[in-house]
Design a protein around this motif. Structure first.
Motif, PDB file in Angstrom:
ATOM      1  N   UNK A  37       0.868  -1.187   0.000  1.00  0.00           N
ATOM      2  CA  UNK A  37       0.000   0.000   0.000  1.00  0.00           C
ATOM      3  C   UNK A  37       0.897   1.228   0.000  1.00  0.00           C
ATOM      4  N   UNK A  38       0.498   2.243  -0.725  1.00  0.00           N
ATOM      5  CA  UNK A  38       1.255   3.488  -0.757  1.00  0.00           C
ATOM      6  C   UNK A  38       0.813   4.307   0.453  1.00  0.00           C
ATOM      7  N   UNK A  39       1.625   4.261   1.492  1.00  0.00           N
ATOM      8  CA  UNK A  39       1.271   4.914   2.755  1.00  0.00           C
ATOM      9  C   UNK A  39       1.614   6.399   2.753  1.00  0.00           C
ATOM     10  N   UNK A  40       2.682   6.764   2.051  1.00  0.00           N
ATOM     11  CA  UNK A  40       3.137   8.159   2.043  1.00  0.00           C
ATOM     12  C   UNK A  40       3.646   8.518   0.655  1.00  0.00           C
ATOM     13  N   UNK A  41       3.400   9.733   0.239  1.00  0.00           N
ATOM     14  CA  UNK A  41       3.907  10.247  -1.032  1.00  0.00           C
ATOM     15  C   UNK A  41       4.551  11.602  -0.796  1.00  0.00           C
ATOM     16  N   UNK A  42       5.696  11.829  -1.433  1.00  0.00           N
ATOM     17  CA  UNK A  42       6.371  13.121  -1.302  1.00  0.00           C
ATOM     18  C   UNK A  42       7.331  13.314  -2.464  1.00  0.00           C
ATOM     19  N   UNK A  43       7.355  14.525  -3.000  1.00  0.00           N
ATOM     20  CA  UNK A  43       8.334  14.866  -4.027  1.00  0.00           C
ATOM     21  C   UNK A  43       9.637  15.317  -3.407  1.00  0.00           C
ATOM     22  N   UNK A  44       9.700  15.307  -2.096  1.00  0.00           N
ATOM     23  CA  UNK A  44      10.875  15.776  -1.366  1.00  0.00           C
ATOM     24  C   UNK A  44      11.676  14.604  -0.817  1.00  0.00           C
ATOM     25  N   UNK A  45      12.964  14.607  -1.039  1.00  0.00           N
ATOM     26  CA  UNK A  45      13.853  13.587  -0.490  1.00  0.00           C
ATOM     27  C   UNK A  45      13.825  13.623   1.033  1.00  0.00           C
ATOM     28  N   UNK A  46      13.808  14.821   1.601  1.00  0.00           N
ATOM     29  CA  UNK A  46      13.758  14.959   3.056  1.00  0.00           C
ATOM     30  C   UNK A  46      12.474  14.370   3.613  1.00  0.00           C
ATOM     31  N   UNK A  47      11.359  14.563   2.892  1.00  0.00           N
ATOM     32  CA  UNK A  47      10.088  14.019   3.337  1.00  0.00           C
ATOM     33  C   UNK A  47      10.085  12.498   3.322  1.00  0.00           C
ATOM     34  N   UNK A  48      10.614  11.905   2.244  1.00  0.00           N
ATOM     35  CA  UNK A  48      10.658  10.443   2.147  1.00  0.00           C
ATOM     36  C   UNK A  48      11.543   9.835   3.225  1.00  0.00           C
ATOM     37  N   UNK A  49      12.741  10.394   3.394  1.00  0.00           N
ATOM     38  CA  UNK A  49      13.667   9.813   4.370  1.00  0.00           C
ATOM     39  C   UNK A  49      13.165  10.018   5.804  1.00  0.00           C
ATOM     40  N   UNK A  50      12.427  11.101   6.052  1.00  0.00           N
ATOM     41  CA  UNK A  50      11.870  11.313   7.387  1.00  0.00           C
ATOM     42  C   UNK A  50      10.852  10.223   7.721  1.00  0.00           C
ATOM     43  N   UNK A  51      10.030   9.864   6.737  1.00  0.00           N
ATOM     44  CA  UNK A  51       9.044   8.805   6.945  1.00  0.00           C
ATOM     45  C   UNK A  51       9.741   7.468   7.196  1.00  0.00           C
ATOM     46  N   UNK A  52      10.780   7.197   6.402  1.00  0.00           N
ATOM     47  CA  UNK A  52      11.515   5.941   6.575  1.00  0.00           C
ATOM     48  C   UNK A  52      12.163   5.887   7.956  1.00  0.00           C
ATOM     49  N   UNK A  53      12.767   6.993   8.381  1.00  0.00           N
ATOM     50  CA  UNK A  53      13.408   7.020   9.704  1.00  0.00           C
ATOM     51  C   UNK A  53      12.402   6.744  10.825  1.00  0.00           C
ATOM     52  N   UNK A  54      11.148   7.114  10.609  1.00  0.00           N
ATOM     53  CA  UNK A  54      10.123   6.900  11.626  1.00  0.00           C
ATOM     54  C   UNK A  54       9.754   5.428  11.757  1.00  0.00           C
ATOM     55  N   UNK A  55      10.183   4.611  10.790  1.00  0.00           N
ATOM     56  CA  UNK A  55       9.872   3.191  10.824  1.00  0.00           C
ATOM     57  C   UNK A  55       8.507   2.845  10.283  1.00  0.00           C
ATOM     58  N   UNK A  56       7.840   3.822   9.641  1.00  0.00           N
ATOM     59  CA  UNK A  56       6.472   3.610   9.183  1.00  0.00           C
ATOM     60  C   UNK A  56       6.370   3.039   7.773  1.00  0.00           C
ATOM     61  N   UNK A  57       7.465   3.090   7.020  1.00  0.00           N
ATOM     62  CA  UNK A  57       7.409   2.623   5.635  1.00  0.00           C
ATOM     63  C   UNK A  57       8.821   2.401   5.112  1.00  0.00           C
ATOM     64  N   UNK A  58       8.901   1.753   3.949  1.00  0.00           N
ATOM     65  CA  UNK A  58      10.176   1.613   3.241  1.00  0.00           C
ATOM     66  C   UNK A  58      10.091   2.445   1.970  1.00  0.00           C
TER      67      UNK A  58
END
Length: 282
Positions: A204-225
């Protein structure tokens, strides 16, 4: 006497935070760059760099030395440009994906600014589909684009796409797999979805972002890959593999696209990027 070549190498190390990246900028081996810095420190009589697991940083003396070295090199390059007739000036509008900005910009722009101090560079960080539109509309002079490998088009460099997750989480084991993805038309997103579909892995696409900082922040939170180019993966994230239950991903090519009718300053930057980007090692 201070050797300008030593000073230039020192400035590249300070700007990139890495001996290997500086070595690529000056077209030397990392061991040769280390030897250069030992020579410079011998002349100065003090330590300029502190080496650690996350790269190098300047000592207090190194910080003072950097400011003076930049002044000397700027004066040298301005004088040389004036005498040789390459005293170009103007503004170049350069675009690239923001996940490449931290990796590629310091060595590319640092080297260019040193050679052409009167040319300003306006940098735009956007996903490849948006960069294409900006080039077509004349808002950019040149841009680095991420594309699917194509035997008919020469790439400046090829990067492996990889799955990434947080070091202290196991989001990759969740079903359906939670994804943090970029622009709908981006190469990395299409590669991720295609690989999962072929492997029969639910997602499932849990998060979408055109920003590298946004994507890596979500990954760091452990919520998605997420899927990133190998050279852009932050040190605090974990590269996942088939051992983690994820399918293999293809590679992506980085190409340089030029706008129509670009001016000499932009052509100079295009030449610099074409020369240096394939040699940058990470």
């Amino acid at each position: 006497m201070l050797d300008l070549d030593l000073l230039r190498t020192f400035v590249f190390i300070a700007e990139t935070g890495s001996l290997s990246r500086a070595a690529a900028c000056v077209h030397r081996t990392q061991s040769a760059v280390s030897m250069q810095m030992r020579r410079l420190e011998s002349v100065i009589g003090k330590s300029l760099l502190e080496r650690g697991s996350h790269g190098v940083r300047l000592t207090a003396t190194g910080g003072r030395m950097l400011r003076q070295a930049q002044k000397l090199l700027r004066l040298h390059d301005e004088t040389l440009a004036e005498i040789t007739g390459e005293n170009l000036s103007g503004l170049v509008r350069f675009g690239l994906a923001d996940d490449y900005a931290e990796t590629f910009l310091p060595p590319l722009i640092g080297a260019f600014a040193a050679r052409y101090p009167r040319i300003g560079v306006e940098v735009t960080c956007s996903p490849t589909p948006e960069l294409r539109q900006s080039l077509k509309a004349g808002r950019l002079d040149l841009a680095l684009l991420t594309v699917v490998p194509n035997a008919q088009k020469k790439a400046m460099r090829r990067e492996r796409l990889v799955w990434v997750g947080a070091r202290d989480s196991s989001a990759e084991s969740i079903a359906p797999l939670p994804l943090a993805l970029s622009h709908p038309d981006s190469v990395d997103r299409r590669a991720a979805l295609s690989a999962l579909k072929k492997a029969g892995r639910s997602y499932r696409i849990a998060y979408e972002s055109g920003s590298f900082a946004g994507l890596t922040a979500v990954v760091r939170s452990g919520l998605a890959v997420a899927v990133l180019a190998r050279c852009t993966v932050p040190r605090d994230l974990r590269i996942l593999s088939d051992a983690d239950g994820l399918p293999a991903l293809p590679s992506a090519d980085i190409v340089l696209a030029l706008g129509s009718g670009i001016a000499p300053p932009a052509r100079r930057l295009a030449e610099r990027v074409s020369s240096m980007l394939p040699r940058l090692g990470f």
